[in-house]
Design a protein around this motif. Structure first.
Motif, PDB file in Angstrom:
ATOM      1  N   THR A 235      14.527   5.874  -8.862  1.00 45.89           N
ATOM      2  CA  THR A 235      13.804   4.732  -9.428  1.00 45.89           C
ATOM      3  C   THR A 235      12.799   4.197  -8.419  1.00 45.89           C
ATOM      4  OG1 THR A 235      15.687   4.104 -10.822  1.00 45.89           O
ATOM      5  CG2 THR A 235      14.044   2.403 -10.354  1.00 45.89           C
ATOM      6  N   GLU A 236      13.227   4.049  -7.184  1.00 44.95           N
ATOM      7  CA  GLU A 236      12.330   3.565  -6.122  1.00 44.95           C
ATOM      8  C   GLU A 236      11.180   4.528  -5.891  1.00 44.95           C
ATOM      9  OE1 GLU A 236      12.550   2.247  -1.386  1.00 44.95           O
ATOM     10  OE2 GLU A 236      14.383   2.748  -2.483  1.00 44.95           O
ATOM     11  N   LEU A 237      11.488   5.832  -5.920  1.00 51.99           N
ATOM     12  CA  LEU A 237      10.460   6.848  -5.710  1.00 51.99           C
ATOM     13  C   LEU A 237       9.387   6.780  -6.789  1.00 51.99           C
ATOM     14  CD1 LEU A 237       9.239   9.391  -4.426  1.00 51.99           C
ATOM     15  CD2 LEU A 237      10.902  10.746  -5.735  1.00 51.99           C
ATOM     16  N   PHE A 238       9.800   6.714  -8.062  1.00 55.72           N
ATOM     17  CA  PHE A 238       8.826   6.723  -9.155  1.00 55.72           C
ATOM     18  C   PHE A 238       8.023   5.420  -9.208  1.00 55.72           C
ATOM     19  CE2 PHE A 238      11.488  10.214 -10.788  1.00 55.72           C
ATOM     20  CZ  PHE A 238      10.482  11.145 -10.945  1.00 55.72           C
ATOM     21  N   LEU A 239       8.625   4.312  -8.864  1.00 52.92           N
ATOM     22  CA  LEU A 239       7.861   3.061  -8.791  1.00 52.92           C
ATOM     23  C   LEU A 239       6.778   3.165  -7.726  1.00 52.92           C
ATOM     24  CD1 LEU A 239      10.687   0.365  -9.141  1.00 52.92           C
ATOM     25  CD2 LEU A 239       8.929   0.948 -10.827  1.00 52.92           C
ATOM     26  N   GLY A 240       7.105   3.819  -6.620  1.00 51.24           N
ATOM     27  CA  GLY A 240       6.104   4.028  -5.570  1.00 51.24           C
ATOM     28  C   GLY A 240       4.983   4.941  -6.015  1.00 51.24           C
ATOM     29  N   LEU A 241       5.318   5.997  -6.759  1.00 51.41           N
ATOM     30  CA  LEU A 241       4.305   6.925  -7.261  1.00 51.41           C
ATOM     31  C   LEU A 241       3.373   6.240  -8.259  1.00 51.41           C
ATOM     32  CD1 LEU A 241       6.551  10.080  -7.764  1.00 51.41           C
ATOM     33  CD2 LEU A 241       4.689   9.858  -6.108  1.00 51.41           C
ATOM     34  N   ILE A 242       3.943   5.419  -9.120  1.00 55.69           N
ATOM     35  CA  ILE A 242       3.130   4.686 -10.099  1.00 55.69           C
ATOM     36  C   ILE A 242       2.183   3.721  -9.393  1.00 55.69           C
ATOM     37  CG2 ILE A 242       3.235   2.953 -11.939  1.00 55.69           C
ATOM     38  CD1 ILE A 242       5.838   4.330 -12.876  1.00 55.69           C
ATOM     39  N   ARG A 243       2.710   3.049  -8.383  1.00 54.57           N
ATOM     40  CA  ARG A 243       1.875   2.103  -7.628  1.00 54.57           C
ATOM     41  C   ARG A 243       0.727   2.833  -6.930  1.00 54.57           C
ATOM     42  NH1 ARG A 243       3.927  -1.687  -2.577  1.00 54.57           N
ATOM     43  NH2 ARG A 243       2.080  -3.015  -2.453  1.00 54.57           N
ATOM     44  N   GLU A 244       1.019   3.984  -6.327  1.00 59.69           N
ATOM     45  CA  GLU A 244      -0.031   4.774  -5.672  1.00 59.69           C
ATOM     46  C   GLU A 244      -1.101   5.198  -6.670  1.00 59.69           C
ATOM     47  OE1 GLU A 244       0.693   8.104  -3.164  1.00 59.69           O
ATOM     48  OE2 GLU A 244       2.282   7.092  -2.043  1.00 59.69           O
ATOM     49  N   PHE A 245      -0.662   5.694  -7.825  1.00 56.28           N
ATOM     50  CA  PHE A 245      -1.617   6.173  -8.822  1.00 56.28           C
ATOM     51  C   PHE A 245      -2.545   5.051  -9.266  1.00 56.28           C
ATOM     52  CE2 PHE A 245      -2.731   6.716 -13.335  1.00 56.28           C
ATOM     53  CZ  PHE A 245      -3.428   7.919 -13.272  1.00 56.28           C
ATOM     54  N   ARG A 246      -1.989   3.862  -9.475  1.00 54.72           N
ATOM     55  CA  ARG A 246      -2.783   2.746  -9.972  1.00 54.72           C
ATOM     56  C   ARG A 246      -3.721   2.174  -8.903  1.00 54.72           C
ATOM     57  NH1 ARG A 246       2.126   0.031 -13.575  1.00 54.72           N
ATOM     58  NH2 ARG A 246       1.875   1.446 -15.357  1.00 54.72           N
ATOM     59  N   GLN A 247      -3.455   2.478  -7.646  1.00 58.51           N
ATOM     60  CA  GLN A 247      -4.321   2.011  -6.561  1.00 58.51           C
ATOM     61  C   GLN A 247      -4.866   3.196  -5.763  1.00 58.51           C
ATOM     62  OE1 GLN A 247      -3.069  -1.608  -4.461  1.00 58.51           O
ATOM     63  NE2 GLN A 247      -1.209  -1.618  -5.690  1.00 58.51           N
ATOM     64  N   ALA A 248      -5.079   4.305  -6.472  1.00 57.63           N
ATOM     65  CA  ALA A 248      -5.503   5.543  -5.812  1.00 57.63           C
ATOM     66  C   ALA A 248      -6.817   5.376  -5.052  1.00 57.63           C
ATOM     67  CB  ALA A 248      -5.628   6.655  -6.853  1.00 57.63           C
ATOM     68  N   ASP A 249      -7.785   4.712  -5.646  1.00 57.01           N
ATOM     69  CA  ASP A 249      -9.081   4.542  -4.982  1.00 57.01           C
ATOM     70  C   ASP A 249      -8.926   3.789  -3.670  1.00 57.01           C
ATOM     71  OD1 ASP A 249     -10.326   5.883  -7.014  1.00 57.01           O
ATOM     72  OD2 ASP A 249     -10.970   4.073  -8.080  1.00 57.01           O
ATOM     73  N   ARG A 250      -8.101   2.781  -3.687  1.00 52.04           N
ATOM     74  CA  ARG A 250      -7.875   1.982  -2.471  1.00 52.04           C
ATOM     75  C   ARG A 250      -7.264   2.833  -1.368  1.00 52.04           C
ATOM     76  NH1 ARG A 250      -3.993  -3.379  -2.379  1.00 52.04           N
ATOM     77  NH2 ARG A 250      -4.383  -4.019  -0.200  1.00 52.04           N
ATOM     78  N   ILE A 251      -6.311   3.684  -1.747  1.00 45.12           N
ATOM     79  CA  ILE A 251      -5.643   4.553  -0.773  1.00 45.12           C
ATOM     80  C   ILE A 251      -6.625   5.564  -0.202  1.00 45.12           C
ATOM     81  CG2 ILE A 251      -3.895   6.366  -0.520  1.00 45.12           C
ATOM     82  CD1 ILE A 251      -2.209   4.824  -2.548  1.00 45.12           C
ATOM     83  N   ARG A 252      -7.435   6.165  -1.089  1.00 51.43           N
ATOM     84  CA  ARG A 252      -8.385   7.181  -0.632  1.00 51.43           C
ATOM     85  C   ARG A 252      -9.465   6.581   0.257  1.00 51.43           C
ATOM     86  NH1 ARG A 252      -7.897   9.030  -6.272  1.00 51.43           N
ATOM     87  NH2 ARG A 252      -6.559  10.885  -6.299  1.00 51.43           N
TER      88      ARG A 252
END
Length: 331
Positions: A93-110
């Motif tokens: 559950t923690e892993l997938f919440l992290g993946l969803i958060r990354e996807f939704r803020q992908a531009d910021r991460i990149r």
């Protein structure tokens, strides 16, 4: 489903992209069944155009025209399940919440020079929720869900399988989506296994290159029940390895409570958790659904202890036969 009900569902889904598309897909399917192919085709084109306009405006992924060259290998599935339909371990559950958060803020991460995790390998025994999780994950992200049809992808002609894999990855490169490979071991089998001929080794070599190079706009998810058969080089190509274990006693208990949350029962289903230890989630679902069916056929107002015990007897019989067969075949 009656047309009136579909129209009601369509109105109720307004503002919810994936639900709206799912209802329109149902309407198109109904028209195809009635052989109204001109109308069905027109609705399909309209839906794709709506998707293009809406997703461009909202920043969500749009559907690109489906390529003829990949049509035989990829099937679009409309997600029918949500988070309420799946139980995950706290770790996952923690892993997938992290993946969803990354996807939704992908531009910021990149922008900060970091990669976004987008290639996932699901490992675990049958019936532990790998396919269901991929579907729910796609639904939560608002991405179209595509299932790779390995029966069509793997060709009997030398050289064609690698070409088919290339077409599939090319589609995933252009279409932001969740692309799901089930039974991934069928094309990623270890090159060191005895009996594997040179053509299959070339297929695995090609597959490794494609996974290495692709940076999907969505997610590439591969699932296997036989992780021990995967080529060793496969593991480092994925950003995350997600393990799906058979449910322990606490998860079995939680599942039973969850399964009967909207069903009247005259007994405590969780009381049978210890007797069902070792069952997969698919086995547990089969037991619960069968108990409910027995109750309905008996004209009961609530699922009884007797109904549930009858369903468990059926499950034990089936599992015993399955275990004997596996012992005979050495699987």
């Amino acid at each position: 489903m009656a047309r009136g009900e579909l129209v009601k569902k369509l109105l109720a889904s307004y503002g919810h992209e994936e639900e709206f598309r799912a209802v329109v897909e149902q309407i198109i399917s109904e028209e195809e069944k009635k052989n109204n192919r001109v109308l069905a085709s027109s609705l399909r084109k309209t839906l794709d155009n709506i998707g293009t306009a809406a997703r461009s405006a909202t920043g969500l992924s749009r559907l690109v025209p489906f390529p003829d060259e990949a049509n035989d290998f990829i099937q679009r599935m409309v997600p029918a399940h949500g988070p309420q339909d799946i139980l995950l371990s706290p770790e996952n559950t923690e892993l997938f919440l992290g993946l969803i958060r990354e996807f939704r803020q992908a531009d910021r991460i990149r922008r900060h020079g970091f990669p976004v995790r987008s290639k996932l390998l699901f490992c675990g025994p049958p019936g532990t929720g790998k396919t269901l999780c991929a579907e729910v994950f796609a639904n939560e992200l608002g991405l179209p869900f595509f299932h790779v049809r390995l029966d069509s992808l793997i060709s009997s002609y030398l050289g064609e399988t690698a070409t088919n894999i290339r077409k599939t990855f090319e589609f995933a490169r252009r279409q932001p989506c969740v692309l799901f490979f089930d039974e991934f071991d069928a094309i990623a089998r270890s090159r060191e296994e005895a009996g594997e001929h040179s053509e299959l080794r070339r297929v695995v070599n090609s597959l490794l290159i494609f996974i290495e190079q692709i940076q999907p706009g969505g997610f590439l998810i591969a699932a296997t029940n036989l992780d021990g058969h995967l080529d060793p080089a496969v593991w480092r190509r994925f950003d995350e390895i997600v393990w799906f274990d058979a449910p322990d006693a606490a998860m079995v208990r939680k599942y039973l409570v969850h399964a009967f949350r909207n069903v009247r029962a005259s007994f405590d289903p969780a009381g049978y958790a210890d007797q069902l230890l070792g069952y997969s989630y698919a086995d547990l679902e089969r037991v619960c659904v069968q108990a409910m069916k027995v109750s309905v056929l008996g004209g009961n107002k609530a699922v009884s202890d007797k109904d549930f015990r009858e369903a468990m007897r059926d499950a034990r019989r089936r599992l015993t036969r399955k275990q004997k067969l596996e012992a005979q075949t050495g699987e």
